[in-house]
Design a protein around this motif. Sequence first.
Motif, PDB file in Angstrom:
ATOM      1  N   PHE A 444      11.313 -16.226 -15.767  1.00 38.84           N
ATOM      2  CA  PHE A 444      10.224 -16.533 -16.183  1.00 38.84           C
ATOM      3  C   PHE A 444       9.751 -16.097 -16.825  1.00 38.84           C
ATOM      4  CE2 PHE A 444       9.485 -13.771 -12.124  1.00 38.84           C
ATOM      5  CZ  PHE A 444       8.964 -12.901 -13.152  1.00 38.84           C
ATOM      6  N   GLY A 445       8.998 -16.685 -18.269  1.00 43.73           N
ATOM      7  CA  GLY A 445       8.215 -15.785 -19.458  1.00 43.73           C
ATOM      8  C   GLY A 445       7.079 -14.552 -19.112  1.00 43.73           C
ATOM      9  N   ILE A 446       7.396 -13.747 -20.306  1.00 43.01           N
ATOM     10  CA  ILE A 446       5.918 -13.326 -19.831  1.00 43.01           C
ATOM     11  C   ILE A 446       5.522 -12.064 -21.033  1.00 43.01           C
ATOM     12  CG2 ILE A 446       6.821 -12.198 -17.640  1.00 43.01           C
ATOM     13  CD1 ILE A 446       7.391  -9.328 -19.094  1.00 43.01           C
ATOM     14  N   PRO A 447       3.980 -12.295 -21.230  1.00 43.90           N
ATOM     15  CA  PRO A 447       3.605 -12.272 -22.388  1.00 43.90           C
ATOM     16  C   PRO A 447       4.607 -10.874 -22.919  1.00 43.90           C
ATOM     17  CG  PRO A 447       1.826 -12.515 -21.483  1.00 43.90           C
ATOM     18  CD  PRO A 447       3.207 -12.433 -20.595  1.00 43.90           C
ATOM     19  N   ASP A 448       4.323 -10.957 -24.764  1.00 46.47           N
ATOM     20  CA  ASP A 448       5.046  -9.739 -25.204  1.00 46.47           C
ATOM     21  C   ASP A 448       4.270  -9.419 -26.514  1.00 46.47           C
ATOM     22  OD1 ASP A 448       7.807  -7.870 -25.062  1.00 46.47           O
ATOM     23  OD2 ASP A 448       7.379  -8.398 -27.258  1.00 46.47           O
ATOM     24  N   ALA A 449       3.948  -8.457 -27.072  1.00 47.49           N
ATOM     25  CA  ALA A 449       3.088  -7.765 -28.381  1.00 47.49           C
ATOM     26  C   ALA A 449       3.918  -8.165 -29.679  1.00 47.49           C
ATOM     27  CB  ALA A 449       2.519  -6.466 -28.069  1.00 47.49           C
ATOM     28  N   VAL A 450       5.731  -7.874 -29.617  1.00 48.89           N
ATOM     29  CA  VAL A 450       6.419  -8.246 -30.414  1.00 48.89           C
ATOM     30  C   VAL A 450       6.656  -9.363 -30.708  1.00 48.89           C
ATOM     31  CG1 VAL A 450       8.014  -7.159 -31.170  1.00 48.89           C
ATOM     32  CG2 VAL A 450       6.517  -5.787 -30.090  1.00 48.89           C
ATOM     33  N   TYR A 451       7.644  -9.614 -29.169  1.00 50.91           N
ATOM     34  CA  TYR A 451       8.692 -11.280 -29.207  1.00 50.91           C
ATOM     35  C   TYR A 451       7.703 -12.195 -28.936  1.00 50.91           C
ATOM     36  CZ  TYR A 451      12.237  -8.049 -29.783  1.00 50.91           C
ATOM     37  OH  TYR A 451      12.834  -6.469 -30.097  1.00 50.91           O
ATOM     38  N   GLY A 452       6.028 -12.186 -28.623  1.00 46.98           N
ATOM     39  CA  GLY A 452       5.327 -13.193 -28.677  1.00 46.98           C
ATOM     40  C   GLY A 452       5.935 -13.207 -26.981  1.00 46.98           C
ATOM     41  N   GLU A 453       7.299 -13.569 -25.998  1.00 51.92           N
ATOM     42  CA  GLU A 453       7.629 -13.808 -24.804  1.00 51.92           C
ATOM     43  C   GLU A 453       8.621 -13.029 -24.568  1.00 51.92           C
ATOM     44  OE1 GLU A 453       6.494 -17.882 -22.771  1.00 51.92           O
ATOM     45  OE2 GLU A 453       7.619 -18.341 -24.470  1.00 51.92           O
ATOM     46  N   ASN A 454       8.739 -12.562 -23.389  1.00 54.31           N
ATOM     47  CA  ASN A 454      10.193 -11.847 -22.905  1.00 54.31           C
ATOM     48  C   ASN A 454      10.036 -11.993 -21.488  1.00 54.31           C
ATOM     49  OD1 ASN A 454      12.045 -10.018 -23.138  1.00 54.31           O
ATOM     50  ND2 ASN A 454      11.150  -8.225 -24.153  1.00 54.31           N
ATOM     51  N   LEU A 455      11.470 -11.967 -21.591  1.00 49.13           N
ATOM     52  CA  LEU A 455      12.003 -12.586 -19.964  1.00 49.13           C
ATOM     53  C   LEU A 455      12.117 -10.951 -18.684  1.00 49.13           C
ATOM     54  CD1 LEU A 455      15.276 -14.262 -21.446  1.00 49.13           C
ATOM     55  CD2 LEU A 455      13.057 -15.078 -20.185  1.00 49.13           C
ATOM     56  N   VAL A 456      11.474 -12.200 -17.355  1.00 56.63           N
ATOM     57  CA  VAL A 456      12.013 -11.167 -16.560  1.00 56.63           C
ATOM     58  C   VAL A 456      12.352 -11.747 -15.365  1.00 56.63           C
ATOM     59  CG1 VAL A 456       9.963 -10.346 -14.152  1.00 56.63           C
ATOM     60  CG2 VAL A 456       9.260  -9.410 -16.700  1.00 56.63           C
ATOM     61  N   SER A 457      13.488 -11.303 -14.486  1.00 56.82           N
ATOM     62  CA  SER A 457      14.294 -12.218 -13.212  1.00 56.82           C
ATOM     63  C   SER A 457      13.595 -10.530 -12.388  1.00 56.82           C
ATOM     64  CB  SER A 457      15.743 -11.280 -13.801  1.00 56.82           C
ATOM     65  OG  SER A 457      15.859 -12.476 -15.012  1.00 56.82           O
ATOM     66  N   TRP A 458      13.690 -11.461 -11.357  1.00 57.75           N
ATOM     67  CA  TRP A 458      13.696 -11.149  -9.574  1.00 57.75           C
ATOM     68  C   TRP A 458      14.908 -11.936  -9.596  1.00 57.75           C
ATOM     69  CZ3 TRP A 458       7.698 -12.694  -7.613  1.00 57.75           C
ATOM     70  CH2 TRP A 458       7.172 -12.149  -7.951  1.00 57.75           C
TER      71      TRP A 458
END
Length: 516
Positions: A444-458
């Motif tokens: 799922f996507g999470i906020p990222d100050a540089v890229y706008g969004e980033n990815l987290v995997s469980w």
Amino acid sequence: MVDTLEPTGILPDDYLSLADQIAQNACNQGDTPAFISVDTGETIGWEELSLWTARLAHFLHNKDIHSNHKIVVLGENSLEHLILYYGIQAYGATYCTINTEINQNHLVEMLARIEPTLILWHQDLNRHAIGNGTVGEWVSFNDRTLDTGLFANLSRLDPENPPNTGNDKEDRCVICFTSGTSAQPKGVLHSFSNYQAIAQHQLDRWSLTSDDRILEFRSISWASAHMISLNPAMLSGATLLFAKNFSRSRFVSWIEAHQPTIIVAVPTVVNMLLEQPIQNGKEVFASVRFVSCSTAPLMPDAHRRFEDIYGVELVQLYGMSEGGIVAANAPGTRVIGSVGTAGMYQNITIRDDAGNPLPPGDIGDIETVSAQHAQAYLHAGGDIEVIRGKPLKTGDLGYLDEDGFLRITGRAKDVVIRGGVNISPLEIDALISRHPNVLEAVTFGIPDAVYGENLVSWVTVTTDSNLSADDLTVYCIANLPEAKRPKTITIVGKIPKNSRGKIDRNAAKELWQAAQ
């Protein structure tokens, strides 16, 4: 709420009413089982079903029920519930159902939205929890062999010359609800014609005959069970084997005792059977022509492993409560990684963000127009939104390959935009799930100050595995371009799922946010 809607869609001339289907099966098959409860071993033959539905027709006629009058049935899977499902529609009224467990918070509002004339509820339910007495007339039912209750009353009625409402095939046969749990679920209004269009698709795509025995353990309070197993079993005269729900401990005994030719499954069940394979699985599955899989994407590696272990084809399809069977594979020609070619009467188009049709191979929004479509949505407050005869956006992203097979790449609303790159989390899930020690993954996507969004995997892993998050990071570096690599990978004990067993990406994201 209006009682009729303009007819749309085209069906062939061989439309057969449900009452005629029951009569035809009773004439051709007599005492051959129509339904078998794999939980109890109880059966109902076609002739007995014909008698029960005839008595129910007299009961409904005596209550002055007409076409498009709504009758709600609340209860678990049972022989009695199946009699009511088919009998209400055979009479020509509208069968309505709500999953009482999942929709408990919305139940009273949903009942009021339906505006039912009659509510038939199983006496084992908590009458207060289901809003007993809030709208309409309430009648309880229980086992048909008991001396009291609805079925005891039905047994005293003469089954000869059953009445019918004189309904048209564009009248409503079913009102069901989508599986939304946080927002108000949408009601879906189905006509007799579009439900039969779906059954005709299944009959053709699966080559169903009266010799088939279809094992179904999903709730019949969902349209998916109607579309994939209940209605096609009736149209073909096949035997419906059913359970109240899936049981890993009893699954093998069900197969050995009842010898199904088709098993209707979901990815969660497939993954359970991969995590703890059945001993001598190929022998156990010897009677099975194929296993169906739907409701959520199945990873290609899991697909291949299942077929290797059990020696039986896994056939994927893709459907919607309001859209019917959009696409489906056929036994013998299934393509792994695809949900199959367009269903009967389905016209599928892939469109870009501007609404332009895309060529084969290009990913876009999946849209369909079909005679399988439901008539309309029934929204909270009673507003009706007509959908049949119009393009229906599925909410999924995908593409058609050169051979016309549809491949799902993710949900449109799940797309993560990382530094201007559109990423489907499903693609990342599929890559991580190929690792031999991985059971399931959700990205799922999470906020990222540089890229706008980033990815987290469980990720969940096999019980005997020492696989670490660092190992999976190395695995992703080797197999994914940098823009698509998760920023963080976490090994978890359990991945959140919704009430129907689908991985719940939003719930995972919410848990991650809460932990921050």
